[in-house]
Design an enzyme around this catalytic site. Structure first.
Site, short mmCIF file in Angstrom:
data_model
loop_
_atom_site.label_atom_id
_atom_site.label_comp_id
_atom_site.label_asym_id
_atom_site.label_seq_id
_atom_site.Cartn_x
_atom_site.Cartn_y
_atom_site.Cartn_z
N GLU A 118 -6.78 -9.17 0.11
CA GLU A 118 -6.64 -10.32 0.86
C GLU A 118 -7.77 -10.57 1.71
O GLU A 118 -8.04 -11.77 2.25
CB GLU A 118 -5.43 -9.84 1.89
CG GLU A 118 -5.91 -9.36 3.30
CD GLU A 118 -6.34 -7.78 3.03
OE1 GLU A 118 -7.01 -7.15 3.98
OE2 GLU A 118 -5.93 -7.30 2.21
N ARG A 152 -11.06 -11.01 0.79
CA ARG A 152 -11.93 -12.13 0.31
C ARG A 152 -11.09 -13.46 0.56
O ARG A 152 -11.80 -14.51 0.53
CB ARG A 152 -12.05 -11.94 -1.35
CG ARG A 152 -10.94 -11.75 -1.96
CD ARG A 152 -11.17 -11.17 -3.36
NE ARG A 152 -10.92 -9.59 -3.02
CZ ARG A 152 -10.95 -8.75 -3.78
NH1 ARG A 152 -11.03 -8.88 -5.20
NH2 ARG A 152 -11.05 -7.55 -3.48
N LYS A 197 0.91 -1.29 0.17
CA LYS A 197 -0.03 -0.07 -0.11
C LYS A 197 0.78 1.12 -0.03
O LYS A 197 2.04 1.30 0.30
CB LYS A 197 -0.74 0.36 1.42
CG LYS A 197 -1.90 -1.05 1.37
CD LYS A 197 -2.54 -0.88 2.55
CE LYS A 197 -3.76 -2.00 2.85
NZ LYS A 197 -4.90 -1.51 2.03
#
Length: 326
Positions: free
Chosen positions: A168, A170, A96
């Site tokens: 991540e 799901r 990120k």
């Protein structure tokens, strides 16, 4: 409240093991709650390759936390609450941006909500059966972390090609939901998750996204939310249908297309990909090919609640005419 305390923990203290400790403490406090915590070896034996692919890059071992409350009749199937428990989310190898990454300690708010709900249910001695399932892990980058392009097998037997390790949520939820379905055969499954920041881009800061394949259940959840103290602070809750063809009309990258390598693709890359995680879970669990999303976007826009509503409208205007959005 119990939920707020869990949310406000700093990253160093709120690990998957810490959440498991808190769940065990709740079990000691309430005799009506039976707590079970699965370690990574137990999860591996169950075939939870999807969940474990997220924890692969962390020194903190993952935990699957199960809280079983039985206040109703033994013959009644429980309601399953599944809460996303990513105690810190760097995005993994798909790292990120640095700005606001400190807030990723809040990626376990779904787990905190389940813990708080189970505590309240037991305290009130409600005459119902409820099971809470929390997949708890960190999502970190190191030499053993899952890489974009890796293919993993979920507990349901579906193979998943991971193209973005920051998608991540799901991955851990599909294994947790499969576990709940197989072990408890619930009458309904409700998962709570900080699943994607894209919902803010698509719907604004004042609306929570809802996806469901059960119209009746979704309406009941929304009706219950009407009386919540947080829901009264400018949150607009509504329900609508989005058929898979509409998703194809919005933008192709939303879809979990079948490739030559695996059953599903796990990726997050678009401003309106809120539907993508739900689509992933739907396919992973082999459920019905219908999705639901928050409705009344027009009304919300008129009230000024959705600053980015034109973005959604832009895609809707170019959607397949055969699809409907109510």
């Amino acid at each position: 409240s119990c939920r707020r305390q869990r949310q406000m923990c700093i990253r160093d203290s709120c690990t998957p093991s810490y959440l498991a400790t808190q769940a065990r403490a709740m079990g000691r406090k309430h005799e009506s709650i039976k707590v079970k915590v699965l370690n990574e070896i137990q999860m591996q034996n169950l075939g939870m390759g999807s969940l474990l692919s997220v924890s692969a890059g962390s020194d903190e071992p993952a935990r699957l936390i199960v809280l079983d409350y039985r206040g109703g009749k033994k013959s009644e199937a429980p309601v399953a609450l599944v809460g996303k428990g990513v105690t810190f989310d760097t995005g993994g190898i798909s790292l990120k941006p640095g700005a606001s990454m400190d807030e990723m300690k809040y990626d376990m708010c779904g787990a905190a909500s389940v813990l708080g709900t189970m505590n309240a249910i037991a305290s009130l001695k409600l005459p119902i059966n409820v099971v809470g399932v929390i997949p708890a892990t960190e999502n970190m980058p190191n030499g053993s972390a899952t890489k974009p392009g890796d293919i993993v097998t979920s507990m349901s037997g579906k193979t998943i090609e991971i193209l973005n390790t920051d998608a991540e949520g799901r991955l851990i939820l599909c294994d947790a939901i499969t576990y709940a379905q197989r072990q408890y055969k619930p009458s309904a499954v409700i998962d709570i998750a900080t699943l994607t920041g894209a919902v803010i881009i698509a719907l604004g800061n004042h609306i929570s996204g809802l996806l469901s394949n059960d119209d009746k259940l979704a309406k009941e959840v929304l009706a219950a939310a009407e009386g919540d103290s947080e829901a009264t602070q400018g949150v607009i809750s509504a329900l609508g249908w989005v058929e898979p063809r509409l998703l194809r009309g919005l933008v192709k990258i939303l879809l979990l297309s079948k490739s030559a390598y695996q059953n599903m693709i796990g990726i997050g890359a678009c401003a309106v990909h809120r539907a993508n995680p739900g689509r992933h879970l739907e396919k992973a669990l082999q459920s019905e090919d219908v999705l639901q999303l928050p409705r009344a976007l027009k009304a919300a826009g008129e009230l000024g609640a959705v600053s980015s509503l034109p973005l959604v409208q832009k895609y809707l205007e170019h959607a397949d005419d055969a699809c409907r959005f109510q």
